[in-house]
Design an enzyme around this catalytic site. Structure first.
Site: not given
Length: 186
Positions: A112, A164-165, A182
């Site tokens: 949002h 988030t990436k 790892k």
């Protein structure tokens, strides 16, 4: 074969058939799939687009899963979604082949807007960006995958991680936000 196994297989086939009929406008199945009970597929009425869910061969959705939005959700061949997971797609969430999604996972291609302090967040609209989960990925219990993320082949997302990436090929990520723990080649 035990009677209980036979009964479970019959019940799963009936539930799958019922879900395929009930969600016909949204759901497109390619071949033999399994859709357990209490799976909810919900389009968002206020958006122009219509939710489309495609299951490739041998794709499996366990019980109590919610698939929602106004975009496209694709579950690849021999992949499954664990119980109590939620996938929200207002643009697209594409999941490749042989992907394991554990229980309680949240995958959402939407956030949002919240920049205008003088306007309720509910009225500020949304931002979407597609999610791509490539082949042979394992997403652990309770993980969260956010908009715009690509998880490359062979990756593992640890339980309760917040991704988030992008996740590189053959890596294990964990934490909040998720970081590389790892490389699987090591």
């Amino acid at each position: 074969m035990a009677i209980s196994v036979i009964i479970r297989k019959i019940r799963n086939r009936l539930t799958t058939f019922g879900n395929r009929l009930y969600y016909y406008p949204y759901l497109h199945c390619k071949g033999d799939n399994l859709i357990q009970e209490r799976v909810y597929i919900r389009g968002f009425g206020e958006f122009d687009n219509r939710l489309s869910v495609t299951l490739d061969r041998r794709a499996k959705i366990n019980h109590d899963v919610i698939l929602q939005g106004s975009g496209k959700i694709v579950l690849g061949e021999n992949s499954f979604i664990g119980s109590f997971s939620v996938i929200g797609a207002n643009e697209s969430v594409v999941i490749g082949k042989n992907v394991m999604i554990a229980q309680g996972v949240s995958i959402r291609d939407t956030d949002h807007n919240f920049d205008d302090l003088h306007k309720p967040m509910f009225n500020q609209g949304i931002k979407t960006k597609p999610i791509l989960i490539k082949d042979n990925v394992w997403i652990g219990y309770g993980a969260v995958i956010t908009k715009g993320v690509t998880i490359h082949s062979g990756a593992i997302v640890a339980a309760n991680a917040v991704v988030t990436k992008d996740v590189p090929k053959n890596t294990i990520v964990g934490g909040v936000p998720a970081k590389i723990l790892k490389r699987r080649e090591e």
